[in-house]
Design a protein around this motif. Structure first.
Motif, PDB file in Angstrom:
ATOM      1  N   ARG A 283      29.678 -21.496  25.568  1.00 47.72           N
ATOM      2  CA  ARG A 283      28.952 -21.774  24.322  1.00 47.72           C
ATOM      3  C   ARG A 283      29.919 -22.032  23.174  1.00 47.72           C
ATOM      4  O   ARG A 283      31.048 -21.544  23.175  1.00 47.72           O
ATOM      5  CB  ARG A 283      28.044 -20.578  23.964  1.00 47.72           C
ATOM      6  CG  ARG A 283      26.878 -20.379  24.922  1.00 47.72           C
ATOM      7  CD  ARG A 283      26.101 -19.110  24.596  1.00 47.72           C
ATOM      8  NE  ARG A 283      24.966 -18.964  25.497  1.00 47.72           N
ATOM      9  CZ  ARG A 283      23.734 -19.377  25.229  1.00 47.72           C
ATOM     10  NH1 ARG A 283      23.478 -19.936  24.047  1.00 47.72           N
ATOM     11  NH2 ARG A 283      22.765 -19.234  26.099  1.00 47.72           N
ATOM     12  N   VAL A 284      29.446 -22.781  22.191  1.00 46.66           N
ATOM     13  CA  VAL A 284      30.202 -22.951  20.954  1.00 46.66           C
ATOM     14  C   VAL A 284      30.189 -21.627  20.195  1.00 46.66           C
ATOM     15  O   VAL A 284      29.127 -21.078  19.911  1.00 46.66           O
ATOM     16  CB  VAL A 284      29.584 -24.062  20.085  1.00 46.66           C
ATOM     17  CG1 VAL A 284      30.298 -24.133  18.733  1.00 46.66           C
ATOM     18  CG2 VAL A 284      29.652 -25.403  20.796  1.00 46.66           C
ATOM     19  N   HIS A 285      31.356 -21.107  19.872  1.00 48.19           N
ATOM     20  CA  HIS A 285      31.477 -19.843  19.145  1.00 48.19           C
ATOM     21  C   HIS A 285      31.598 -20.137  17.649  1.00 48.19           C
ATOM     22  O   HIS A 285      32.533 -20.818  17.217  1.00 48.19           O
ATOM     23  CB  HIS A 285      32.706 -19.059  19.618  1.00 48.19           C
ATOM     24  CG  HIS A 285      32.536 -18.416  20.963  1.00 48.19           C
ATOM     25  ND1 HIS A 285      31.998 -19.066  22.051  1.00 48.19           N
ATOM     26  CD2 HIS A 285      32.835 -17.148  21.395  1.00 48.19           C
ATOM     27  CE1 HIS A 285      31.981 -18.258  23.094  1.00 48.19           C
ATOM     28  NE2 HIS A 285      32.478 -17.084  22.722  1.00 48.19           N
ATOM     29  N   ILE A 286      30.654 -19.600  16.869  1.00 47.78           N
ATOM     30  CA  ILE A 286      30.639 -19.814  15.427  1.00 47.78           C
ATOM     31  C   ILE A 286      30.763 -18.464  14.738  1.00 47.78           C
ATOM     32  O   ILE A 286      29.895 -17.601  14.876  1.00 47.78           O
ATOM     33  CB  ILE A 286      29.346 -20.513  14.967  1.00 47.78           C
ATOM     34  CG1 ILE A 286      29.165 -21.846  15.706  1.00 47.78           C
ATOM     35  CG2 ILE A 286      29.367 -20.742  13.460  1.00 47.78           C
ATOM     36  CD1 ILE A 286      27.841 -22.518  15.415  1.00 47.78           C
TER      37      ILE A 286
ATOM     38  N   LEU B  90      22.414 -27.751  17.295  1.00 48.00           N
ATOM     39  CA  LEU B  90      23.706 -27.527  17.941  1.00 48.00           C
ATOM     40  C   LEU B  90      23.607 -27.296  19.440  1.00 48.00           C
ATOM     41  O   LEU B  90      24.514 -27.628  20.183  1.00 48.00           O
ATOM     42  CB  LEU B  90      24.400 -26.315  17.298  1.00 48.00           C
ATOM     43  CG  LEU B  90      24.696 -26.425  15.799  1.00 48.00           C
ATOM     44  CD1 LEU B  90      25.329 -25.140  15.303  1.00 48.00           C
ATOM     45  CD2 LEU B  90      25.598 -27.600  15.522  1.00 48.00           C
TER      46      LEU B  90
ATOM     47  N   VAL C 116      24.862 -21.687  21.474  1.00 51.57           N
ATOM     48  CA  VAL C 116      25.955 -21.194  20.640  1.00 51.57           C
ATOM     49  C   VAL C 116      26.060 -19.676  20.778  1.00 51.57           C
ATOM     50  O   VAL C 116      25.141 -19.018  21.268  1.00 51.57           O
ATOM     51  CB  VAL C 116      25.748 -21.550  19.150  1.00 51.57           C
ATOM     52  CG1 VAL C 116      25.682 -23.055  18.953  1.00 51.57           C
ATOM     53  CG2 VAL C 116      24.493 -20.879  18.596  1.00 51.57           C
TER      54      VAL C 116
ATOM     55  N   CYS D  53      36.829 -18.216  18.041  1.00 50.75           N
ATOM     56  CA  CYS D  53      35.874 -19.097  17.351  1.00 50.75           C
ATOM     57  C   CYS D  53      36.274 -20.570  17.423  1.00 50.75           C
ATOM     58  O   CYS D  53      37.416 -20.932  17.128  1.00 50.75           O
ATOM     59  CB  CYS D  53      35.733 -18.688  15.891  1.00 50.75           C
ATOM     60  SG  CYS D  53      34.921 -17.085  15.683  1.00 50.75           S
TER      61      CYS D  53
ATOM     62  N   VAL E  76      31.161 -29.160  15.029  1.00 50.17           N
ATOM     63  CA  VAL E  76      31.308 -28.612  16.367  1.00 50.17           C
ATOM     64  C   VAL E  76      31.763 -29.689  17.339  1.00 50.17           C
ATOM     65  O   VAL E  76      31.174 -30.760  17.415  1.00 50.17           O
ATOM     66  CB  VAL E  76      29.972 -28.007  16.856  1.00 50.17           C
ATOM     67  CG1 VAL E  76      30.070 -27.616  18.324  1.00 50.17           C
ATOM     68  CG2 VAL E  76      29.620 -26.803  16.001  1.00 50.17           C
TER      69      VAL E  76
ATOM     70  N   LYS F 212      30.887 -29.834  23.485  1.00 48.26           N
ATOM     71  CA  LYS F 212      31.321 -28.995  24.598  1.00 48.26           C
ATOM     72  C   LYS F 212      31.227 -29.718  25.944  1.00 48.26           C
ATOM     73  O   LYS F 212      31.773 -29.280  26.930  1.00 48.26           O
ATOM     74  CB  LYS F 212      30.488 -27.714  24.646  1.00 48.26           C
ATOM     75  CG  LYS F 212      30.641 -26.845  23.424  1.00 48.26           C
ATOM     76  CD  LYS F 212      32.052 -26.364  23.241  1.00 48.26           C
ATOM     77  CE  LYS F 212      32.392 -25.238  24.191  1.00 48.26           C
ATOM     78  NZ  LYS F 212      33.720 -24.675  23.934  1.00 48.26           N
TER      79      LYS F 212
END
Length: 389
Positions: free
Chosen positions: A13-16, A61, A64, A94, A165, A168
């Motif tokens: 996952r995209v880490h925010i 997104l 995430v 992140c 972003v 991914k």
């Protein structure tokens, strides 16, 4: 949190991450963006004492991992130092950083420090509590005026995040680039007391899924059945768990490619050439040397590597262990780092750990490469990647 079968693993996952000083409204903004009360909010400074994480689908997104962090300016000498250390560790994971500050105020020293720590990763300044301003200033390219209280520009914040972003669905592959459609891969998965009961571990799951996505075939077996299978079936490649690497290498003919899950993930998550170079240090280890063995997850696994190193080197180095999110900020105390495949870490964190080792001039190698090297099969294990030692 254990992911369901249909959920994207946290490592993919995209880490925010949301960062800032105490009482800047980080937790309130996280709650507003997610539409959930993920974090406790209060006017009392320092309400958030530990990072709060939530894996979710956040439109536009997609999958995430949202991370709310403690205030970076905590003035409690002991606990504050620990929270700041934890915040720094979180930042290394992140993909995108959000600096939450009070709108209408100049950046303070702590906030400027945070921006420096963000480094080259994409970041956005969220000017929170903008509802208290009489007139909204013109926002710069990397900032936005928002209000967690009124919902001002929350949707626009999500849209702006989407532009930051990285996609991914990039060109990184675990196995698909090594197989043509309809080719066969055999996956060797030992089922013993070290294997999780009733399930496959994440690298095995992800490898199988990518094989299927590439319209190839996957045959999964235990090491005890491999020899009989190879009498009647010739696969393009055999992929094995590192713990039976040597045994499997003695069974697989030279005309069949062979590697391990750990080596596949070394390439997928990090810098394969850097880790190969780190293997050279194994033969040089001495009694006084300090070896850090680092696991990216927290489950208990019997680690046979210290015993293998002692046998390989005829020396008795000192061994130190970390797991999960723990990874020393100061690596100069060690002569060699041996890291797991990093299947539970996202690429950003794995890349960060490798970079810190490289910048500290400390050799680093991963489990699969180390085991292959000590068993004398590293060269053959790298054939699938056209790497010649």
């Amino acid at each position: 949190m254990t992911a369901g079968l249909n959920q994207t693993p946290s490592s993919e996952r995209v880490h925010i991450g949301f960062f800032g000083v105490r009482n800047s409204g980080k937790s309130s903004l996280v709650n507003a963006i997610t539409g959930q009360n993920l974090a406790v909010v209060s006017d009392v400074k320092g309400t958030t004492t530990d990072p709060v994480k939530k894996a979710m689908e956040l439109l536009p997104l997609g999958p995430v991992l949202i991370i709310d962090t403690p205030g970076f300016d905590d003035d409690d000498k002991e606990l504050g130092a620990l929270r700041i250390k934890k915040t720094s560790e979180i930042l290394s994971t992140c993909d995108v950083a959000i600096l939450v500050k009070t709108a209408g105020q100049e950046l303070n020293e702590t906030e400027r420090t945070l921006i420096k720590l963000f480094g080259e990763r994409p970041y956005l300044i969220a000017q929170n509590k903008a509802d208290l301003l009489k007139n909204l200033p013109v926002a710069s390219e990397n900032e936005i005026y928002v209000s967690a209280l009124t919902g001002l520009n929350i949707f626009e914040l999500k849209e702006k995040l989407a532009t930051l972003v990285k996609n991914k669905s990039d060109d990184r592959k675990i196995i698909a680039d090594l197989l043509q459609p309809q080719e066969l891969a055999i996956l060797v998965v030992p089922v013993d007391k070290a294997a999780p009961k009733g399930r496959l571990i994440l690298p095995q799951q992800q490898t199988i899924r990518e094989i299927l996505d590439n319209h190839c075939y996957a045959l999964v077996c235990q090491n005890t059945e491999l020899e009989n299978i190879l009498k009647t079936i010739t696969p393009k490649i055999v992929i094995t768990d590192s713990q039976v690497f040597k045994q499997v290498s003695e069974i697989v003919p030279e005309n069949i490619l062979l590697t391990s899950f750990s080596i596949l993930f070394a390439r997928y998550k990090g810098d394969l050439n850097l880790l190969i170079d780190g293997a050279k240090k194994l033969a040089e280890l001495k009694n006084s040397d300090r070896v850090l063995i680092s696991e990216g997850c927290t489950h208990h696994r019997q680690c046979k590597i210290p015993a293998m190193i002692k046998k390989f080197t005829n020396a008795t180095p000192e061994f130190y262990f970390t797991s999960g999110g723990e990874f020393p900020l100061n690596l100069s105390d060690y002569d060699l780092i041996i890291h797991c495949g990093g299947c539970m870490l996202n690429q950003q964190e794995m890349t960060s750990r490798l970079a810190r080792a490289k910048n500290s001039n400390i050799p680093i190698v991963n489990y699969g490469i180390a085991i292959a090297h000590m068993n004398g099969i590293l060269k053959s294990s790298l054939k699938p990647f056209n790497i010649d030692l």
